[in-house]
Structures are given as structure tokens and as C-alpha cells.
Design a protein around this motif. Structure first.
Motif, PDB file in Angstrom:
ATOM      1  N   LEU A 107       0.809  -1.223   0.000  1.00  0.00           N
ATOM      2  CA  LEU A 107       0.000   0.000   0.000  1.00  0.00           C
ATOM      3  C   LEU A 107       0.838   1.268   0.000  1.00  0.00           C
ATOM      4  CD1 LEU A 107      -2.682  -1.031   2.641  1.00  0.00           C
ATOM      5  CD2 LEU A 107      -2.846  -1.167   0.160  1.00  0.00           C
ATOM      6  N   GLY A 108       2.027   1.185   0.601  1.00  0.00           N
ATOM      7  CA  GLY A 108       2.849   2.378   0.798  1.00  0.00           C
ATOM      8  C   GLY A 108       3.006   3.265  -0.433  1.00  0.00           C
ATOM      9  N   PRO A 109       3.298   2.672  -1.596  1.00  0.00           N
ATOM     10  CA  PRO A 109       3.486   3.514  -2.780  1.00  0.00           C
ATOM     11  C   PRO A 109       2.246   4.326  -3.161  1.00  0.00           C
ATOM     12  CG  PRO A 109       4.307   1.274  -3.161  1.00  0.00           C
ATOM     13  CD  PRO A 109       3.574   1.259  -1.845  1.00  0.00           C
ATOM     14  N   HIS A 110       1.062   3.888  -2.680  1.00  0.00           N
ATOM     15  CA  HIS A 110      -0.182   4.582  -3.036  1.00  0.00           C
ATOM     16  C   HIS A 110      -0.611   5.600  -1.984  1.00  0.00           C
ATOM     17  CE1 HIS A 110      -0.683   1.609  -6.225  1.00  0.00           C
ATOM     18  NE2 HIS A 110      -0.376   0.676  -5.333  1.00  0.00           N
ATOM     19  N   PHE A 111       0.130   5.662  -0.879  1.00  0.00           N
ATOM     20  CA  PHE A 111      -0.279   6.545   0.215  1.00  0.00           C
ATOM     21  C   PHE A 111      -0.376   8.028  -0.181  1.00  0.00           C
ATOM     22  CE2 PHE A 111       0.873   3.689   4.099  1.00  0.00           C
ATOM     23  CZ  PHE A 111      -0.304   2.990   3.915  1.00  0.00           C
ATOM     24  N   PRO A 112       0.577   8.559  -0.961  1.00  0.00           N
ATOM     25  CA  PRO A 112       0.442   9.981  -1.299  1.00  0.00           C
ATOM     26  C   PRO A 112      -0.891  10.300  -1.982  1.00  0.00           C
ATOM     27  CG  PRO A 112       2.648   9.206  -1.818  1.00  0.00           C
ATOM     28  CD  PRO A 112       1.843   7.994  -1.446  1.00  0.00           C
ATOM     29  N   LYS A 113      -1.310   9.433  -2.918  1.00  0.00           N
ATOM     30  CA  LYS A 113      -2.592   9.670  -3.613  1.00  0.00           C
ATOM     31  C   LYS A 113      -3.774   9.497  -2.657  1.00  0.00           C
ATOM     32  CE  LYS A 113      -2.304   8.882  -8.536  1.00  0.00           C
ATOM     33  NZ  LYS A 113      -2.641   7.991  -9.634  1.00  0.00           N
ATOM     34  N   MET A 114      -3.680   8.490  -1.787  1.00  0.00           N
ATOM     35  CA  MET A 114      -4.776   8.265  -0.824  1.00  0.00           C
ATOM     36  C   MET A 114      -4.914   9.462   0.109  1.00  0.00           C
ATOM     37  SD  MET A 114      -4.323   4.361   0.472  1.00  0.00           S
ATOM     38  CE  MET A 114      -3.929   3.047  -0.661  1.00  0.00           C
ATOM     39  N   ARG A 115      -3.782   9.950   0.610  1.00  0.00           N
ATOM     40  CA  ARG A 115      -3.828  11.083   1.542  1.00  0.00           C
ATOM     41  C   ARG A 115      -4.453  12.304   0.868  1.00  0.00           C
ATOM     42  NH1 ARG A 115       1.941  12.143   3.385  1.00  0.00           N
ATOM     43  NH2 ARG A 115       0.991  13.594   4.855  1.00  0.00           N
ATOM     44  N   GLU A 116      -4.111  12.486  -0.403  1.00  0.00           N
ATOM     45  CA  GLU A 116      -4.652  13.615  -1.156  1.00  0.00           C
ATOM     46  C   GLU A 116      -6.178  13.472  -1.302  1.00  0.00           C
ATOM     47  OE1 GLU A 116      -3.591  14.865  -5.546  1.00  0.00           O
ATOM     48  OE2 GLU A 116      -1.776  14.517  -4.347  1.00  0.00           O
TER      49      GLU A 116
END
Ligand code: MG
Length: 159
Positions: A107-116
Motif C-alpha cells: 500500500l505504501g506507494p499509493h499513500f500519497p494519492k490516498m492522503r490527497e
């Protein structure tokens, strides 16, 4: 000013042929959550944490899974609604901290988009949303890849 905290938890079974949506983002994977809405565990646990901190019940109170209106619903809508309920009661979201537990995918690589996406739904800055990923070390239903879960703590302030 006073501060309040709320906790939220959610788990969905994973099945083939369903889209995997976590934190409002669709992830490439062969399985996804079984659920009435899009089954976004992170958004659901976050919604419960926010509602809990504000003393406003839980996600099932506001979005019953018996209501056809919420079938296949984008769970970011639940967060937007929770944000409005909080604002009506003069609560401001200070911080949200989450753990998402799944064996796969990473999941880590997708965290920036999720946080946004989550920050946009909640009307806060993405640095007020903190996400962490864990596996279950191969143990139990999550460890066998049969389920995904999330825990969230939300901190609110009110004036
Ligand atoms: Mg759920």
C-alpha cells in the motif's frame, strides 16, 4: 478549546472480481472487498473515528447498508458527509492517523494519492492525514489474503 479523539475499525472480506479501493484510490489487484458500498475499509474506519470523536454515532447510523442509495457508493461521499456533520457541530479535524492491514498488495506507494483524496474529502491538508501499512505476518484471515482491515484514530478540536 477542547480536544476529542475517536476510534474506528473496519474489515471487509476480499473476493475475486471486485475492485480494490482503499482511501478512495483504486489499486491494481486481483481481489477486492465484498461490501454494499465500494468496501473502502480505510474510508469506513475513518468515518467511524470522526463520528465517534464528535459523538455522532457510526457509519451504519448514517449510511445503512440496507439503503439501495449506498449500493456501490464511493465511500469518499461518506467522509464528505461526516465532515459536514462535524462542521455543523463546530468541530474541526486536527489529525487522523490510520493503520491499514493487508497481506497484499503493497500500500505504501499509493499513500500519497490516498492522503490527497482523503484530505480533499475532509477539507483538510494532506499533512493532517497519516497512513501506515501492516501485513498480518501470514496469520489469520488477513494473513491468508482473505480480508483487509483498517484502524483509525481521529482528533478533533472544538471552540
Ligand atoms: Mg465497511
Amino acid at each position: 478549546m477542547s480536544t476529542r479523539c475517536g476510534i474506528g475499525y473496519d474489515l471487509h472480506r476480499l473476493a475475486e472480481g471486485r475492485k480494490l479501493i482503499v482511501g478512495g484510490i483504486e489499486l491494481p489487484f486481483d481481489k477486492g472487498p465484498v461490501g454494499h458500498s465500494d468496501g473502502d475499509v480505510l474510508a469506513h474506519a475513518m468515518c467511524d473515528a470522526l463520528l465517534g470523536a464528535a459523538g455522532l454515532g457510526d457509519i451504519g447510523t448514517h449510511f445503512p447498508d440496507t439503503d439501495p442509495k449506498w449500493k456501490g457508493a464511493n465511500s469518499l461521499l461518506f467522509l464528505e458527509h461526516a465532515k459536514n456533520l462535524l462542521a455543523d457541530k463546530n468541530f474541526a479535524i486536527e489529525h487522523v492517523d490510520a493503520v491499514v492491514i493487508t497481506e497484499k498488495p503493497k500500500l505504501g506507494p499509493h499513500f500519497p494519492k490516498m492522503r490527497e483524496a482523503l484530505a480533499k474529502a475532509l477539507g483538510v491538508s494532506s499533512d493532517q492525514i497519516h497512513l501506515k501499512a501492516k501485513t498480518n505476518e501470514g496469520v489469520d484471515a488477513i494473513g491468508r489474503g482473505e480480508a483487509i482491515a483498517a484502524h483509525v484514530v481521529a482528533t478533533l478540536s472544538s471552540v
